[in-house]
Motif scaffolding. Structure first.
Motif, PDB file in Angstrom:
ATOM      1  N   ASP A  84       0.852  -1.185   0.000  1.00 25.11           N
ATOM      2  CA  ASP A  84       0.000   0.000   0.000  1.00 25.11           C
ATOM      3  C   ASP A  84       0.890   1.239   0.000  1.00 25.11           C
ATOM      4  OD1 ASP A  84      -1.740   2.084   0.408  1.00 25.11           O
ATOM      5  OD2 ASP A  84      -2.491   1.386   2.343  1.00 25.11           O
ATOM      6  N   PRO A  85       0.931   1.992  -1.081  1.00 26.20           N
ATOM      7  CA  PRO A  85       1.856   3.133  -1.146  1.00 26.20           C
ATOM      8  C   PRO A  85       1.495   4.270  -0.206  1.00 26.20           C
ATOM      9  CG  PRO A  85       0.411   3.122  -3.056  1.00 26.20           C
ATOM     10  CD  PRO A  85       0.148   1.845  -2.320  1.00 26.20           C
ATOM     11  N   LEU A  86       0.286   4.254   0.347  1.00 29.49           N
ATOM     12  CA  LEU A  86      -0.137   5.337   1.243  1.00 29.49           C
ATOM     13  C   LEU A  86       0.026   4.984   2.726  1.00 29.49           C
ATOM     14  CD1 LEU A  86      -3.353   6.624  -0.574  1.00 29.49           C
ATOM     15  CD2 LEU A  86      -0.955   7.221  -0.960  1.00 29.49           C
ATOM     16  N   ALA A  87       0.454   3.763   3.025  1.00 28.91           N
ATOM     17  CA  ALA A  87       0.592   3.350   4.423  1.00 28.91           C
ATOM     18  C   ALA A  87       1.607   4.205   5.167  1.00 28.91           C
ATOM     19  CB  ALA A  87       0.983   1.875   4.489  1.00 28.91           C
ATOM     20  N   ALA A  96       7.828   9.798   3.032  1.00 30.98           N
ATOM     21  CA  ALA A  96       6.971   9.210   2.001  1.00 30.98           C
ATOM     22  C   ALA A  96       7.560   9.592   0.644  1.00 30.98           C
ATOM     23  CB  ALA A  96       5.544   9.724   2.135  1.00 30.98           C
ATOM     24  N   ILE A  97       8.014   8.598  -0.085  1.00 27.63           N
ATOM     25  CA  ILE A  97       8.650   8.797  -1.387  1.00 27.63           C
ATOM     26  C   ILE A  97       7.842   8.066  -2.441  1.00 27.63           C
ATOM     27  CG2 ILE A  97      10.718   8.302  -2.756  1.00 27.63           C
ATOM     28  CD1 ILE A  97      12.336   8.623  -0.144  1.00 27.63           C
ATOM     29  N   SER A  98       7.568   8.734  -3.540  1.00 23.63           N
ATOM     30  CA  SER A  98       6.720   8.182  -4.587  1.00 23.63           C
ATOM     31  C   SER A  98       7.197   6.805  -5.048  1.00 23.63           C
ATOM     32  CB  SER A  98       6.687   9.142  -5.779  1.00 23.63           C
ATOM     33  OG  SER A  98       5.774   8.697  -6.757  1.00 23.63           O
ATOM     34  N   VAL A  99       6.252   5.945  -5.368  1.00 25.63           N
ATOM     35  CA  VAL A  99       6.556   4.576  -5.771  1.00 25.63           C
ATOM     36  C   VAL A  99       7.547   4.537  -6.923  1.00 25.63           C
ATOM     37  CG1 VAL A  99       5.560   2.474  -6.775  1.00 25.63           C
ATOM     38  CG2 VAL A  99       4.363   3.670  -4.939  1.00 25.63           C
ATOM     39  N   ALA A 248      -5.627   6.203  -5.489  1.00 25.29           N
ATOM     40  CA  ALA A 248      -7.079   6.250  -5.254  1.00 25.29           C
ATOM     41  C   ALA A 248      -7.890   5.659  -6.401  1.00 25.29           C
ATOM     42  CB  ALA A 248      -7.517   7.700  -5.027  1.00 25.29           C
ATOM     43  N   CYS A 249      -7.295   5.484  -7.565  1.00 25.73           N
ATOM     44  CA  CYS A 249      -8.043   5.056  -8.748  1.00 25.73           C
ATOM     45  C   CYS A 249      -8.561   3.625  -8.608  1.00 25.73           C
ATOM     46  CB  CYS A 249      -7.163   5.166  -9.988  1.00 25.73           C
ATOM     47  SG  CYS A 249      -8.025   4.666 -11.507  1.00 25.73           S
ATOM     48  N   PRO A 250      -9.870   3.423  -8.750  1.00 23.63           N
ATOM     49  CA  PRO A 250     -10.443   2.067  -8.623  1.00 23.63           C
ATOM     50  C   PRO A 250      -9.943   1.091  -9.683  1.00 23.63           C
ATOM     51  CG  PRO A 250     -12.158   3.742  -8.443  1.00 23.63           C
ATOM     52  CD  PRO A 250     -10.919   4.439  -8.912  1.00 23.63           C
TER      53      PRO A 250
END
Length: 363
Positions: A84-87, A96-99, A248-250
């Motif tokens: 989970d990149p937002l954890a 927090a560093i972008s994936v 967030a994109c489904p």
């Protein structure tokens, strides 16, 4: 060999060298780009990215970039996260560093694959020519990719796909070989606005429009000097890029897994206190081969100090105070801001902003 057979063989070779998908369009397939680009620039939404206003005759018209080109081959390479990149937003004392920046620099890896694929293509069709591009030339890759059927630009303006999700890099090969183009893709966003509502800084004036001046990716990577004080608290602990709208994109629930392990696991979520102490040599050594290295130590530490100011961790105040006299004015300013913000939190005896922002109000 017919053009259709060349294209089929090229698609097979693209997969063999590591690309996830290949599609084809023509250089003149995006006539709407010039007007949209001009509107974006006239509104000043490019911020300090002056390079976007340069060579607009090429950026707005891919056919003008290389008039001899007959086809544009679009390649996608997945970097889908395995976590989970937002954890990390729940860990305000960590970065927090972008994936996309978690591993090796995609510019290098993608370009090597493009060149390898391009050399193979020229061997099959002697006498033709190619030019390869990876995000470093005046090429509007996302509109071209949509015209080629690779995916569509979502309401967050990034490219996404029904089966690749949001997490993939783009590269392109312009060639003099006339190849059969693929059908363009249409938007499948419908009434969804998850990406818009997820933006911490409300950077989308309207669906399909981005004001880079409020985008955390722009602020942490492209913006030079101090960031607007009103935006700093909204950045949380995001020190390089932001994945909120992508995550967030489904459509990501259908995303395929990435196979290139060099895009993963090198950077992680380091402690802010550790990163703040990096000097220029230490920064260069730590992020050698990473896209992070491109912004330099000063801008990087500036971002780290904004995150420290948002951490509400009193033990980080001494870290900020040590840098209030830094030689770089933006770093010194960020350190003073962070120290002052932590002092206010300690005095108030509360926890006003742990670093994770809730949904924005929307455009």
């Amino acid at each position: 060999m017919s053009a259709q057979k060349i294209k089929a063989a090229l698609a097979a070779k693209a997969e063999a060298v590591g690309f996830s998908r290949m599609r084809v369009t023509t250089p003149d397939a995006v006539p709407q780009v010039a007007e949209r680009l001009q509107q974006f620039l006239e509104a000043g939404r490019h911020g300090q990215m002056k390079w976007m206003a340069e060579r607009t005759h090429w950026r707005g018209d891919p056919a003008a970039l290389w008039p001899q080109a007959k086809s544009v081959i679009i390649l996608a390479e997945l970097y889908t996260p395995d976590h989970d990149p937002l954890a990390v937003l729940d860990q305000p004392d960590r970065a927090a560093i972008s994936v996309y920046a978690q591993g090796r620099d995609y510019h290098d890896l993608v370009k090597k694959r493009l060149k390898r694929l391009g050399r193979w293509l020229l061997e099959q069709v002697p006498g033709e020519e190619i030019k390869v591009f990876v995000d470093t030339a005046p090429v509007m890759e996302k509109p071209l990719a949509q015209a080629a059927g690779m995916g569509w630009q979502g309401k967050h303006t990034n490219l996404l796909s029904r089966d690749l999700g949001s997490w993939f890099f783009l590269g392109s090969i312009f060639t003099t070989i006339p190849l059969p183009p693929d059908a363009p893709e249409r938007s499948h966003c419908g009434s969804c606005r998850a990406c818009l509502d997820a933006c911490p800084t409300n950077a989308f004036p309207a669906p399909y429009q981005l004001d880079a001046r409020r985008c955390i990716s722009y602020l942490t990577i492209e913006h030079k000097g101090p960031v607007d004080p009103d935006l700093r608290p909204l950045m949380g602990n995001r020190i390089y890029g932001c994945d909120d709208c992508l995550a967030a994109c489904p459509w990501n629930k259908f995303a395929q897994a990435g196979s290139e392990m060099r895009y993963r696991g090198i950077v992680g979520a380091p402690p802010l206190a550790e990163l703040a102490m990096l000097d220029d040599a230490g920064f260069r050594e730590r992020f050698s081969g990473s896209p992070i290295k491109r912004i330099g130590r000063d801008r990087f530490v500036r971002n780290v100090l904004y995150a420290i100011g948002n951490s509400d961790r009193a033990e980080l105040m001494t870290v900020a105070q040590r840098l209030t006299g830094d030689a770089d004015p933006a770093v010194a300013d960020a350190a003073q801001w962070a120290a002052g913000r932590l002092a206010q939190a300690v005095t108030a005896g509360n926890r006003p902003h742990p670093g994770q922002c809730g949904p924005a109000a929307g455009p």
